[in-house]
Design an enzyme around this catalytic site. Structure first.
Site, PDB file in Angstrom:
ATOM      1  N   SER A 198       0.903  -1.207  -0.132  1.00  0.00           N
ATOM      2  CA  SER A 198      -0.019  -0.061   0.020  1.00  0.00           C
ATOM      3  C   SER A 198       0.969   1.171  -0.096  1.00  0.00           C
ATOM      4  CB  SER A 198      -0.830   0.160   1.279  1.00  0.00           C
ATOM      5  OG  SER A 198      -1.919  -0.924   1.332  1.00  0.00           O
ATOM      6  N   GLU A 235      -1.479  18.831  -5.411  1.00  0.00           N
ATOM      7  CA  GLU A 235      -2.534  18.979  -6.196  1.00  0.00           C
ATOM      8  C   GLU A 235      -3.554  17.961  -5.652  1.00  0.00           C
ATOM      9  OE1 GLU A 235       0.809  20.721  -8.643  1.00  0.00           O
ATOM     10  OE2 GLU A 235       0.379  18.407  -7.768  1.00  0.00           O
ATOM     11  N   SER A 236      -3.231  17.138  -4.662  1.00  0.00           N
ATOM     12  CA  SER A 236      -4.029  16.002  -3.966  1.00  0.00           C
ATOM     13  C   SER A 236      -3.057  14.810  -3.674  1.00  0.00           C
ATOM     14  CB  SER A 236      -5.409  15.654  -4.742  1.00  0.00           C
ATOM     15  OG  SER A 236      -5.960  15.116  -3.689  1.00  0.00           O
ATOM     16  N   HIS A 277      -3.070  -0.146  -3.775  1.00  0.00           N
ATOM     17  CA  HIS A 277      -3.034  -1.218  -3.045  1.00  0.00           C
ATOM     18  C   HIS A 277      -2.700  -2.070  -3.904  1.00  0.00           C
ATOM     19  CE1 HIS A 277      -4.385   1.337   0.499  1.00  0.00           C
ATOM     20  NE2 HIS A 277      -5.335   1.997  -0.578  1.00  0.00           N
ATOM     21  N   CYS A 280      -6.549  18.377  -8.209  1.00  0.00           N
ATOM     22  CA  CYS A 280      -7.336  19.730  -8.287  1.00  0.00           C
ATOM     23  C   CYS A 280      -6.525  20.476  -9.391  1.00  0.00           C
ATOM     24  CB  CYS A 280      -7.344  20.272  -6.978  1.00  0.00           C
ATOM     25  SG  CYS A 280      -7.944  19.442  -5.658  1.00  0.00           S
TER      26      CYS A 280
END
Length: 135
Positions: A55, A62-63, A68, A83
């Site tokens: 993971s 930007e985010s 996983h 974003c």
């Protein structure tokens, strides 16, 4: 309709299991995908599970990009949330499809932060003057 961000849910099926269980390859693929999409990398964190599975998260200005893996099923679940207008999340998604050798990928796009029904474009960051008006 305009939104603050775009969220891609990427299903990577029928991947190369040897790649999915290799921590360095998975990490390098996600970091490189962020770079390919021209994102600004803030932080990187990955964890390898025993006996297998990884993971990880690449936090970008930007985010984020997250993954996983289930090597035993040849499967990886990837989220790419961006974003603004500069980053192209589909570039990162297609890069990862190639890197993990997915023979059966799918991409679902969701718009996040739809705050009104107007056709006015929403900035992904609020300026200080607007923030003071809200508080």
């Amino acid at each position: 309709m305009h939104a603050l961000g775009t969220h891609l849910l990427v299903e990577l099926r029928d991947c190369n299991p040897e790649i999915l269980k290799d921590l360095s390859k998975v990490k390098d693929a996600l970091v490189s995908a962020a770079k390919e999409a021209m994102a600004t990398i803030i932080d990187v964190s990955f964890h390898e599970f025993n006996p297998f599975g990884i993971s990880g998260m690449v936090v970008i200005a930007e985010s984020h990009l997250s993954i996983h893996t289930w090597p035993e099923y040849g499967y990886a679940a990837v989220d790419i949330f961006t974003c603004g207008d500069i980053i192209k999340p589909e570039v990162a998604a297609h890069y990862l499809i190639a890197q993990f050798e997915s023979k059966n990928p799918s991409i679902v796009e969701m718009k996040r932060g739809i705050l009104s029904c107007s056709n006015e474009k929403l900035p992904h960051k609020v300026c200080d003057a607007e923030l003071q008006m809200v508080s």
